[in-house]
Design a protein around this motif. Structure first.
Motif, PDB file in Angstrom:
ATOM      1  N   LEU A 251     -11.257   0.940  -9.664  1.00 53.73           N
ATOM      2  CA  LEU A 251     -11.090  -0.502  -9.453  1.00 53.73           C
ATOM      3  C   LEU A 251      -9.624  -0.917  -9.519  1.00 53.73           C
ATOM      4  N   SER A 252      -8.845  -0.233 -10.348  1.00 50.71           N
ATOM      5  CA  SER A 252      -7.426  -0.586 -10.465  1.00 50.71           C
ATOM      6  C   SER A 252      -6.646  -0.274  -9.193  1.00 50.71           C
ATOM      7  N   LYS A 253      -7.193   0.599  -8.353  1.00 51.10           N
ATOM      8  CA  LYS A 253      -6.516   0.933  -7.101  1.00 51.10           C
ATOM      9  C   LYS A 253      -6.681  -0.154  -6.046  1.00 51.10           C
TER      10      LYS A 253
ATOM     11  N   GLY B 167      -0.734  -2.127 -12.256  1.00 54.66           N
ATOM     12  CA  GLY B 167      -1.533  -0.922 -12.040  1.00 54.66           C
ATOM     13  C   GLY B 167      -1.928  -0.684 -10.603  1.00 54.66           C
ATOM     14  N   MET B 168      -1.691  -1.659  -9.724  1.00 57.37           N
ATOM     15  CA  MET B 168      -2.167  -1.510  -8.350  1.00 57.37           C
ATOM     16  C   MET B 168      -1.378  -0.473  -7.556  1.00 57.37           C
ATOM     17  N   LEU B 169      -0.241  -0.013  -8.101  1.00 52.21           N
ATOM     18  CA  LEU B 169       0.551   1.003  -7.406  1.00 52.21           C
ATOM     19  C   LEU B 169       0.429   2.384  -8.046  1.00 52.21           C
ATOM     20  N   ASP B 170      -0.325   2.476  -9.133  1.00 45.85           N
ATOM     21  CA  ASP B 170      -0.374   3.730  -9.889  1.00 45.85           C
ATOM     22  C   ASP B 170      -0.878   4.912  -9.067  1.00 45.85           C
TER      23      ASP B 170
ATOM     24  N   ILE C 288      10.168   6.397  -2.799  1.00 44.86           N
ATOM     25  CA  ILE C 288       9.187   5.469  -3.355  1.00 44.86           C
ATOM     26  C   ILE C 288       8.870   4.360  -2.360  1.00 44.86           C
ATOM     27  N   GLU C 289       9.909   3.878  -1.695  1.00 39.14           N
ATOM     28  CA  GLU C 289       9.702   2.815  -0.696  1.00 39.14           C
ATOM     29  C   GLU C 289       8.800   3.300   0.433  1.00 39.14           C
ATOM     30  N   GLN C 290       9.041   4.514   0.924  1.00 37.28           N
ATOM     31  CA  GLN C 290       8.222   5.057   2.005  1.00 37.28           C
ATOM     32  C   GLN C 290       6.765   5.246   1.557  1.00 37.28           C
ATOM     33  N   ALA C 291       6.566   5.691   0.322  1.00 37.52           N
ATOM     34  CA  ALA C 291       5.210   5.901  -0.187  1.00 37.52           C
ATOM     35  C   ALA C 291       4.446   4.584  -0.284  1.00 37.52           C
ATOM     36  N   ILE C 292       5.117   3.509  -0.724  1.00 36.58           N
ATOM     37  CA  ILE C 292       4.448   2.201  -0.842  1.00 36.58           C
ATOM     38  C   ILE C 292       4.091   1.658   0.535  1.00 36.58           C
ATOM     39  N   VAL C 293       5.015   1.789   1.476  1.00 40.43           N
ATOM     40  CA  VAL C 293       4.762   1.295   2.841  1.00 40.43           C
ATOM     41  C   VAL C 293       3.609   2.060   3.485  1.00 40.43           C
TER      42      VAL C 293
END
Length: 263
Positions: free
Chosen positions: A104-106, A115-118, A158-163
């Motif tokens: 659910l946190s995802k 936690g939404m980026l964990d 990190i930026e590429q992973a989030i995008v």
């Protein structure tokens, strides 16, 4: 007489008669049968000795189990069986709740959550690692996250992973950190996410029910070694634990749906 014997005797006995080495076998065989004339037969016949039949019936009589054999069939149940059973069920159901909480946190909501980026995996020089292992995520406001890497050289990765994640978040660099605005959810996004929450809830409750069934199977295996009242008491306690965890899973998912819809 020899001709009559050849006609009447079975082939196996004739072979015994022809071989001197087998005469000993024939003498032992003669003690098992009595040679008597059979009425209506053209030659000598054979009848089993009546006392031999009686002995055979006795030999095949069903024996009784000894006292030691009965003792071996008894199931030995440890005195702490019930406590261990409940402890195991609790551990398995707690693990199911923890797994549900992680899933659910995802899920993205309309509000910023650290936690939404964990669950996002970042590729660094040290290999692939979860984002929360390579950076500190903090909430700036209800719609903005700040991501500060431990190693400034990992900022771009990190930026590429989030995008690349399905969250729909596009961070921007701000010195040695990233600013990640959380866009509001559309109606379609909310409906899709609520369906995912319902699926997570069902998966979690199925894991809880599997733990319950394992406990009931364990009770059934030792039912011969405990009283019916003790078995029913254990089953009732396991059911109460199950209901408590199922309710917890439902409450978690309802809270997540409210968070997603912003109500």
């Amino acid at each position: 007489m020899a001709t009559l014997l050849r006609r009447a005797l079975p082939k196996g006995l004739l072979l015994l008669l022809r071989s001197p080495r087998r005469l000993g076998t024939l003498s032992r065989l003669s003690s098992l049968v009595a040679v008597e004339p059979v009425r209506g037969a053209p030659a000598v016949g054979f009848r089993p000795r009546p006392d031999l039949l009686v002995g055979s019936r006795r030999g095949f009589a069903k024996g009784k189990k000894s006292k030691n054999e009965d003792d071996d069939d008894t199931i030995q149940v440890p005195p702490d069986f019930g406590q261990n059973l409940k402890s195991t069920a609790l551990s398995q159901m707690e693990a199911a709740i923890d797994a549900l909480s992680r899933e659910l946190s995802k899920l993205r909501t309309g509000r910023a959550s650290a936690g939404m980026l964990d669950h996002i995996i970042v590729e660094t020089s040290g290999g692939k690692m979860p984002l929360n292992r390579v950076a500190v995520v903090s909430v700036m406001d209800s719609h903005t996250l700040s991501v500060t890497p431990y190693d400034p050289n990992a900022l771009k990765s990190i930026e590429q992973a989030i995008v690349s994640s399905p969250l729909g978040v596009n961070p921007t660099a701000d010195g040695d950190r990233l600013i990640a605005p959380i866009p509001p959810l559309t109606k379609e996004n909310i409906q899709a996410l609520c369906k995912v929450v319902a699926k997570c809830a069902e998966d979690g409750k199925q894991s809880i029910r599997r733990a319950r069934q394992k406990s009931l199977d364990s009770i059934k295996k030792v039912s011969a070694g405990i009283s019916k009242d003790a078995a029913k008491k254990l089953e009732k306690e396991v059911d109460e634990i199950t209901k408590r965890f199922v309710k917890s899973a439902d409450d978690m998912c309802k809270a997540k749906e409210k968070e997603i819809s912003g109500r």
